[in-house]
Scaffold this motif. Structure first.
Motif, PDB file in Angstrom:
ATOM      1  N   ARG A   1       1.064  -1.293   0.122  1.00 43.59           N
ATOM      2  CA  ARG A   1      -0.114   0.002  -0.091  1.00 43.59           C
ATOM      3  C   ARG A   1       0.843   1.252   0.041  1.00 43.59           C
ATOM      4  NH1 ARG A   1      -5.235  -1.354   0.665  1.00 43.59           N
ATOM      5  NH2 ARG A   1      -5.625  -3.359   1.549  1.00 43.59           N
TER       6      ARG A   1
ATOM      7  N   ARG B   1     -15.369 -10.817   0.231  1.00 43.66           N
ATOM      8  CA  ARG B   1     -16.495 -10.511   0.922  1.00 43.66           C
ATOM      9  C   ARG B   1     -17.606 -11.400   0.673  1.00 43.66           C
ATOM     10  NH1 ARG B   1     -20.889  -7.549   1.012  1.00 43.66           N
ATOM     11  NH2 ARG B   1     -20.481  -7.118  -1.131  1.00 43.66           N
TER      12      ARG B   1
ATOM     13  N   SER C   1      -7.259  -5.135  -6.640  1.00 44.34           N
ATOM     14  CA  SER C   1      -7.182  -5.395  -5.122  1.00 44.34           C
ATOM     15  C   SER C   1      -8.580  -5.268  -4.522  1.00 44.34           C
ATOM     16  CB  SER C   1      -6.329  -4.447  -4.439  1.00 44.34           C
ATOM     17  OG  SER C   1      -6.131  -4.978  -2.834  1.00 44.34           O
ATOM     18  N   LEU C   2      -9.433  -4.161  -4.941  1.00 39.34           N
ATOM     19  CA  LEU C   2     -10.720  -3.846  -4.510  1.00 39.34           C
ATOM     20  C   LEU C   2     -11.605  -4.857  -4.833  1.00 39.34           C
ATOM     21  CD1 LEU C   2     -11.026   0.003  -4.942  1.00 39.34           C
ATOM     22  CD2 LEU C   2     -10.662  -1.339  -2.675  1.00 39.34           C
ATOM     23  N   ALA C   3     -11.395  -5.336  -5.963  1.00 42.69           N
ATOM     24  CA  ALA C   3     -12.394  -6.388  -6.756  1.00 42.69           C
ATOM     25  C   ALA C   3     -12.095  -7.836  -6.048  1.00 42.69           C
ATOM     26  CB  ALA C   3     -12.068  -6.505  -8.010  1.00 42.69           C
TER      27      ALA C   3
ATOM     28  N   THR D   1      -4.729  -1.288  -7.663  1.00 45.00           N
ATOM     29  CA  THR D   1      -5.953  -0.768  -6.685  1.00 45.00           C
ATOM     30  C   THR D   1      -7.209  -1.535  -7.158  1.00 45.00           C
ATOM     31  OG1 THR D   1      -4.523   1.227  -6.235  1.00 45.00           O
ATOM     32  CG2 THR D   1      -6.816   1.051  -5.513  1.00 45.00           C
ATOM     33  N   GLU D   2      -7.741  -1.148  -8.475  1.00 47.16           N
ATOM     34  CA  GLU D   2      -9.037  -1.611  -8.690  1.00 47.16           C
ATOM     35  C   GLU D   2      -9.045  -3.099  -8.653  1.00 47.16           C
ATOM     36  OE1 GLU D   2     -11.423   0.403  -9.039  1.00 47.16           O
ATOM     37  OE2 GLU D   2     -10.084   2.060  -8.788  1.00 47.16           O
TER      38      GLU D   2
ATOM     39  N   ARG E   1      -4.521   9.642  -1.660  1.00 46.51           N
ATOM     40  CA  ARG E   1      -5.464   8.523  -1.894  1.00 46.51           C
ATOM     41  C   ARG E   1      -4.297   7.338  -1.651  1.00 46.51           C
ATOM     42  NH1 ARG E   1      -6.796   8.382  -7.876  1.00 46.51           N
ATOM     43  NH2 ARG E   1      -4.680   9.152  -8.001  1.00 46.51           N
TER      44      ARG E   1
ATOM     45  N   ALA F   1     -10.875  -8.022  -2.982  1.00 47.39           N
ATOM     46  CA  ALA F   1     -11.735  -7.868  -1.425  1.00 47.39           C
ATOM     47  C   ALA F   1     -13.093  -7.812  -1.530  1.00 47.39           C
ATOM     48  CB  ALA F   1     -11.142  -6.633  -0.982  1.00 47.39           C
ATOM     49  N   GLU F   2     -13.680  -7.299  -2.634  1.00 48.26           N
ATOM     50  CA  GLU F   2     -15.201  -7.775  -2.733  1.00 48.26           C
ATOM     51  C   GLU F   2     -15.650  -9.281  -2.951  1.00 48.26           C
ATOM     52  OE1 GLU F   2     -19.402  -6.505  -2.918  1.00 48.26           O
ATOM     53  OE2 GLU F   2     -17.596  -5.546  -2.098  1.00 48.26           O
TER      54      GLU F   2
ATOM     55  N   ARG G   1      -3.202   3.812  -2.585  1.00 51.63           N
ATOM     56  CA  ARG G   1      -3.198   2.963  -3.764  1.00 51.63           C
ATOM     57  C   ARG G   1      -2.593   1.552  -3.369  1.00 51.63           C
ATOM     58  NH1 ARG G   1      -6.856   4.842  -6.409  1.00 51.63           N
ATOM     59  NH2 ARG G   1      -5.918   3.604  -8.496  1.00 51.63           N
TER      60      ARG G   1
END
Length: 267
Positions: free
Chosen positions: A82, A125, A117-119, A114-115, A89, A121-122, A91
């Motif tokens: 990170r 979840r 990694s967010l996907a 980043t995107e 922001r 994580a989603e 990243r």
């Protein structure tokens, strides 16, 4: 070639660098890396230690360890860390390191993931929610199976508890009908037997667990006398009606002895 590389790196949110392991001050950044890290491309070349200082501690240790191992000739998987961009922001960057022993430099390729990694994580979840939902379904299934077993046990018990005294009533009624009875007493006894046999057939259907589970109770049509069926029904309620001062009578308009295909118990 350098301009094409710069355009390609800017389009793919990547950057690259070269660093000499023996002197961490000798760092060469690509224009793409300047932009990726939020530094002005025409500014001074940051030192490796300064860049590492901008990486949070736990991620900094991962990068430094990967750097040391790759210099020793051990291939390393990409390391994600990170990074707090100058605009505030946070990243997620991925660095892939490769040691070039002939030039005695480590080449690194940095990519903004980043995107992704967010996907990821989603997805994690959602997977956790699905696992929780599956556990709830398994709990509900186990409860349903337990309920089915309890229902089966209950029906087996009720089968014994209800059939035994009912069969005794039917047996005693048959014995009673074998004796000499006046017309009224015989009619009452036959009503008891008829009602008991009907109740026993209904009880057998209710306690037939397989039919209940299948949601199906078979209809068994036979040649039946509608007048006789109605008379049997009236005999069940005549005594109670008379207690209330009411009269129940059957007026048949068809021919005596007519037969229809029907299930007398269901009808």
């Amino acid at each position: 070639a350098k301009e094409r590389l710069d355009r390609a790196q800017q389009a793919t949110a990547t950057g690259s660098f070269e660093i000499a392991p023996h002197d961490l001050r000798e760092v060469v950044w690509s224009r793409g890396l300047f932009l990726l890290m939020g530094h002005a491309p025409d500014g001074p070349m940051p030192a490796a230690r300064d860049v590492l200082g901008e990486i949070p501690g736990q991620f900094r240790r991962r990068v430094k360890r990967a750097f040391r191992l790759v210099v020793r000739g051990r291939a390393q998987s990409p390391v994600e860390f990170r990074y707090r961009h100058p605009d505030g922001r946070e990243r997620v960057l991925r660095v892939t390191l490769d040691y070039r022993p002939d030039a005695r430099v480590v080449v690194g390729v940095v990519q903004d993931v980043t995107e992704r990694s967010l996907a990821r994580a989603e997805i994690g979840r959602v997977n956790q929610e699905l696992k929780a939902a599956n556990r709830e379904l398994e709990t509900a299934r186990d409860a349903a199976l337990s309920s089915a077993r309890a229902k089966s046990q209950f029906l087996a018990t009720m089968s014994h508890e209800l059939r035994t005294p009912l069969n005794a009533v039917l047996g005693m009624t048959s014995i009673l009908l074998d004796n000499a009875l006046d017309d009224e007493s015989r009619t009452v006894a036959e009503t008891i037997r008829s009602s008991g046999e009907t109740l026993l057939r209904v009880l057998n259907d209710i306690l037939d667990f397989s039919k209940i589970d299948a949601g199906k109770v078979d209809v068994e049509p036979v040649a039946a006398d509608p007048d006789a069926i109605v008379r049997d029904v009236l005999s069940l309620y005549r005594a109670r009606a008379e207690e209330r001062g009411l009269a129940l009578n059957l007026v048949a308009t068809g021919d005596d002895g007519d037969r229809v295909m029907a299930d007398p118990v269901r009808l």
